[in-house]
Design a protein around this motif. Structure first.
Motif, PDB file in Angstrom:
ATOM      1  N   THR A 180       0.809  -1.225   0.000  1.00  0.00           N
ATOM      2  CA  THR A 180       0.000   0.000   0.000  1.00  0.00           C
ATOM      3  C   THR A 180       0.837   1.268   0.000  1.00  0.00           C
ATOM      4  O   THR A 180       0.532   2.239  -0.702  1.00  0.00           O
ATOM      5  CB  THR A 180      -0.905   0.011   1.248  1.00  0.00           C
ATOM      6  OG1 THR A 180      -1.400  -1.304   1.442  1.00  0.00           O
ATOM      7  CG2 THR A 180      -2.045   0.986   1.086  1.00  0.00           C
ATOM      8  N   TRP A 219      -3.149  -1.578   7.554  1.00  0.00           N
ATOM      9  CA  TRP A 219      -3.752  -2.924   7.638  1.00  0.00           C
ATOM     10  C   TRP A 219      -4.317  -3.178   9.032  1.00  0.00           C
ATOM     11  O   TRP A 219      -5.408  -3.716   9.187  1.00  0.00           O
ATOM     12  CB  TRP A 219      -2.740  -4.008   7.263  1.00  0.00           C
ATOM     13  CG  TRP A 219      -2.815  -4.363   5.818  1.00  0.00           C
ATOM     14  CD1 TRP A 219      -1.991  -3.910   4.827  1.00  0.00           C
ATOM     15  CD2 TRP A 219      -3.783  -5.194   5.177  1.00  0.00           C
ATOM     16  NE1 TRP A 219      -2.392  -4.417   3.612  1.00  0.00           N
ATOM     17  CE2 TRP A 219      -3.484  -5.214   3.794  1.00  0.00           C
ATOM     18  CE3 TRP A 219      -4.880  -5.929   5.616  1.00  0.00           C
ATOM     19  CZ2 TRP A 219      -4.229  -5.937   2.861  1.00  0.00           C
ATOM     20  CZ3 TRP A 219      -5.624  -6.653   4.688  1.00  0.00           C
ATOM     21  CH2 TRP A 219      -5.300  -6.651   3.339  1.00  0.00           C
ATOM     22  N   THR A 267       2.213   0.673   5.623  1.00  0.00           N
ATOM     23  CA  THR A 267       1.362  -0.425   5.150  1.00  0.00           C
ATOM     24  C   THR A 267       0.765  -1.182   6.327  1.00  0.00           C
ATOM     25  O   THR A 267      -0.437  -1.441   6.381  1.00  0.00           O
ATOM     26  CB  THR A 267       2.176  -1.397   4.275  1.00  0.00           C
ATOM     27  OG1 THR A 267       2.714  -0.677   3.173  1.00  0.00           O
ATOM     28  CG2 THR A 267       1.315  -2.534   3.772  1.00  0.00           C
TER      29      THR A 267
END
Lengths: 257, 307
Positions: free
Chosen positions: B38, B235, B231
């Motif tokens: 991401t 998450w 990231t």
């Protein structure tokens, strides 16, 4: 237009060293346009594999499959479906995130399915038309009152009918049904026979894999018998019933229908 | 730190990271794709914004390009950069499933990070690009911090609105079908590869915009801001409040940012206490994450709700 809609020509399918379909010379048979072909044979004869080869789930090791002279063996499964081929699966496959009606609607070729149409809200008119069509398909298979339920609430037999409704909604030119009566109660089986007869009358070509021979031999106008992936016999239902090779390999000596 | 500035910081960064969790929600919960890279799309957006808006290089600058464009051009460029990066990374990788895709996207992000760090002609390497151009909210009579809080929330709301609109359409139905059962979806003519790529690319665009916003707020882009930690942060935020819903994606990001801001803003007496608190924060986040995964409270709640 030729009166053959589908031709399977010398098809061989090997998995590793195992030949699932094709025998020594490859499997070949033709399907007549508007016909109802029964595909039978003992377990492991390669019936479902043949379906997978026709519908593009598997690519044949050798040979070709052509529908209306378009070679299917090089196309993706979705492209083959777009070409007018529909199929159901041996184990019914539903989309659990979607409601019953959405499971049917997703089968249609939606003219406004892309992300741009979604953003602009351009899909609503087309969707309303398709919804009506999907409702009608659900009525035909007797699931109209379950329309807004999640599919988790459906029984095995109902899932099978749902899969058929999804295909009815697509109007395929050629429809492959993998064991449509398995797990379906007798009254629904009657309804199913009625639907298949209706589709047949409307001109849809059908190929049906089925172990319920009483059901199949009544409906089919021709039969292909497979054994160990090879063609054992081919003909009309009456001649198949009497064929000694078919009786010994599949029907059993005390077979009566 | 006052309550007001705490709330403002939470809303700003919470909304900005919500854009990332919303995109992951679309990619993962609906599209079935695990993207562990991401941060790369976020960085692509931030760098594109900085490169498009900064002045051409001079003096000690090592970067090659600076287009000196207005902020809105940079902002659009950020979305486009993220889109292109998604196309570049998605096209070869989306045939992979589950953890294989997770590993590959993670590797892509690491490579991208390494390129930003070592290729100084992009953004001065590890030094990064500072004094990034930004629109000034005070020209509209709005306080600077408040202005960016509004901007972040607007971006979050627009993203949620657009994704919701996509998912409620026949396109959303096709996405769900492909996610549920690829083979059955193909049997009704759905091109699963195309749909997956579309979802991947569409969800990357807002991540790029969020990257541009991040560059505006911090007025800096540097490789150290775009590590795998970002990231993992998004998450965890996504999973914390339930990854399946749009509201869960937003609440998770808000809650995690609030928690961080409280720890950051707490008036510790000694440096040692602040250090302890900051490592404690990560431990607590980790424990929360494990508890949510282990106990699955949101699924239980949803089940109870539907029963």
């Amino acid at each position: 237009m030729s009166d053959i809609i589908l031709s399977v020509e010398n098809v061989i399918m090997d998995f590793g060293g195992f030949r699932a379909v094709g025998g020594d010379h490859g499997l070949s048979f033709n399907v007549k346009r508007g016909g109802l072909l029964g595909l039978i044979g003992p377990n492991g004869a390669g019936k479902s594999t043949t379906f997978n080869l026709i519908s593009g789930v598997l690519k044949p090791t050798k040979g070709r499959v052509a529908m209306d002279s378009v070679e299917l063996s090089t196309l993706k499964a979705a492209e083959i479906a777009g070409h007018g081929l529909g199929r159901t699966f041996q184990t019914p496959r539903a989309f659990p995130s979607l409601s019953v009606i959405d499971n049917v609607m997703v089968g249609a070729d939606h003219p406004e399915e892309g992300p741009i149409a979604a953003l602009l809200g351009r899909w609503r008119a087309a969707d309303a038309v398709l919804r009506e069509k999907a409702e009608h398909a659900l009525e035909r298979v007797g699931l109209a009152d379950r329309m807004n339920n999640p599919v988790a609430n459906l029984s095995g037999g109902e899932l099978r009918m749902l899969e058929i409704a999804r295909q009815l909604n697509r109007n395929p030119r050629l429809l492959l049904l993998d064991e449509p009566t398995a797990g379906v109660d007798p009254s629904l089986q009657l309804k199913l026979a009625e639907i298949l007869a209706q589709l047949h009358a409307e001109g849809t070509t059908l190929i049906v894999v089925e172990h319920n021979l009483a059901f199949l031999l009544d409906l089919a106008d021709s039969i292909v018998v497979l054994q160990n992936g090879a063609l054992l016999a081919e003909g009309d239902p009456d001649s198949i019933r009497r064929d000694p090779a078919v009786i010994s390999a599949y029907l059993g000596a005390d077979h009566e229908t | 730190m006052t309550i007001y500035s705490l709330i403002l910081a939470t809303l700003t960064f919470g909304a900005m990271f919500s854009v990332l969790t919303l995109s992951l929600n679309l990619q993962y919960a609906r599209g079935g794709m695990i993207n562990f890279g991401t941060v790369a799309y976020f960085a692509a957006g931030a760098y594109a914004y900085a490169i498009f808006t900064q002045e051409p290089p001079s003096g000690l600058d090592q970067y090659l390009f600076g287009f000196d464009m207005p902020w809105y051009v940079g902002f659009l460029a950020a979305g486009v950069a993220s889109l292109l990066f998604a196309l570049l990374t998605g096209w070869p990788t989306l045939r992979l499933r589950g953890e294989y895709l997770a590993l590959t996207t993670f590797a892509f992000a690491e490579v991208f990070h390494s390129v930003l760090l070592n290729e100084r002609r992009i953004g001065n390497g590890s030094v990064g690009l500072s004094n990034v151009e930004r629109p000034d909210p005070t020209t509209l009579g709005i306080d600077d911090t408040l202005g960016y809080a509004f901007a972040a929330m607007a971006l979050m709301l627009v993203t949620a609105f657009v994704f919701n609109r996509l998912l409620k359409s026949p396109f959303g139905r096709a996405i769900d079908a492909v996610h549920d059962d690829e083979m059955a979806a193909q049997a009704v003519g759905k091109d699963d590869a195309r749909i997956r790529l579309q979802v991947f690319i569409i969800s990357a665009i807002p991540i790029g915009f969020a990257g541009a916003l991040y560059a505006m707020i911090t007025t800096l882009v540097a490789p150290s801001m775009f590590t795998a930690q970002v990231t993992f942060f998004v998450w965890i935020a996504l999973v914390l409040a339930g990854e399946k819903t749009i509201i869960g994606a937003i609440l998770g990001a808000m809650a995690l940012v609030l928690f961080q801001e409280v720890v950051k803003g707490f008036p510790f007496e000694t440096v040692r206490a602040a250090q302890l608190a900051s490592s404690g924060e990560e431990i607590v986040t980790g424990i929360l994450f494990i508890l949510v995964l282990r106990l699955r409270p949101w699924e239980k709640l949803a089940k109870r709700g539907s029963a």
